[in-house]
Design an enzyme around this catalytic site. Structure first.
Site: not given
Length: 326
Positions: A121, A123, A131, A196, A206, A218, A234, A249, A275, A314
């Site tokens: 990406c 961004c 992006c 996404k 971020r 976005r 998509e 996501k 996150s 994570y």
């Protein structure tokens, strides 16, 4: 009282051994991809304040994280780069010596068998935080495709095993596939962020990736959280353009979408446990409101039950320990 007629479903729950015998969904450490943030500089191990237990690592300290991942038996990592300098075109994303390219080389030299995925990406590398290429306050689709393809090729040249484009430009998989093939990387698979959403759950990321947009949002390229059928469009586009994996996501609030995608496509499905989902669990656990281990394992199992073959999370290091009884 007339004798009742009913099934005794509890028979198969009487003991742990019985419950294990009939368990339909099994969570394994081999299911995990662990995200890592690589930054420029020396002797850097910056804690991400909104993601307890997650850090930004400079290359000279990256071995600490990679060694632990390998020791725990986690088979794959995805690298995100945080450069010192940014510009309007995100040149650090596709520079031969960009921070992600350096990180890929470091990891593959140390552990050739570890599967290294490159987030593809712009961004993190653009001074405007979007992006793609920007004109005024509009993110341009087609001019962005060339830069994304260049980024993917540079990451493949650095040794990435999988390219994971996350930008949500129309045609990004086709452009990257064409670019990789033309450069001789026909065997490098694409793990597409096919579905996404423009989600509020990305907030802590971020901070970790220093990728907050400097204007607007976005929503013109990421999906409306209210839409379900759009996800099929998509995913169908990305499959037709040459994607080898499909990512959904976020994961936790989109389990229905994971199941829809699993039911309609034969490609491996990846759930990105993002996150914000991680941060909420950590915050609740630190306050003593939940049992972190039980909540995390239940949450990750729900993603597999919904249809995910792979989970980007994570929580991977902790979950790997807990699954091994550590």
């Amino acid at each position: 009282m007339e004798k009742l007629q009913f099934r005794r479903n509890r028979r198969l729950r009487n003991t742990n051994a019985l419950r294990s015998m009939v368990r339909e969904t099994v969570l394994r450490k081999e299911d995990f991809i662990y995200p890592i943030f690589v930054v420029e500089g020396e002797n850097v191990k910056n804690p991400v304040s909104s993601m307890p237990g997650v850090y930004q690592f400079s290359l000279d300290r990256l071995a600490e994280e990679i060694d632990e991942v390998v020791e725990l038996g986690i088979p794959s990592v995805i690298l995100f780069g945080v450069p010192e300098e940014k510009d309007a075109m995100g040149t650090g994303a596709y520079h031969d010596h960009g921070i992600v390219q350096q990180g890929i080389r470091f990891v593959k030299e140390r552990y050739p068998e570890l599967v290294v995925i490159a987030d593809t990406c712009l961004c993190e590398y653009t001074d405007h935080g979007h992006c793609g290429v920007v004109e005024g306050e509009k993110v341009l689709n087609d001019p962005s495709l060339e830069l994304l393809a260049r980024t993917a090729v540079s990451q493949a040249e650095a040794g990435a095993d999988i390219i994971a484009p996350s930008n949500m430009m129309d045609g990004f998989v086709a452009a990257i596939r064409q670019g990789l093939d033309a450069a001789g990387f026909t065997d490098i698979p694409i793990m597409s962020y096919a579905v996404k959403y423009a989600s509020a759950y990305y907030g802590p990321f971020r901070e970790a990736a220093d990728s907050t947009p400097q204007f607007g949002d976005r929503k013109t390229y990421q999906m409306d959280p209210a839409n379900r059928l759009e996800a099929m469009r998509e995913a169908e586009s990305d499959e037709a353009e040459g994607a080898d994996f499909l990512i959904v996501k976020p994961a936790l609030s989109y389990l229905d979408i994971i199941r829809d995608v699993k039911n309609n496509f034969v490609l491996p499905i990846v759930a990105y446990n993002v996150s914000g989902e991680y941060a909420m669990v950590k915050a609740a656990a630190q306050n003593g409101w939940i049992d972190e281990q039980q909540v995390v394992l239940e949450t990750l199992t729900s993603m597999k039950r919904a249809g995910a073959d792979i989970i980007m999370t994570y929580h991977a290091k902790d979950a790997a320990r807990w699954l091994e009884g550590k």
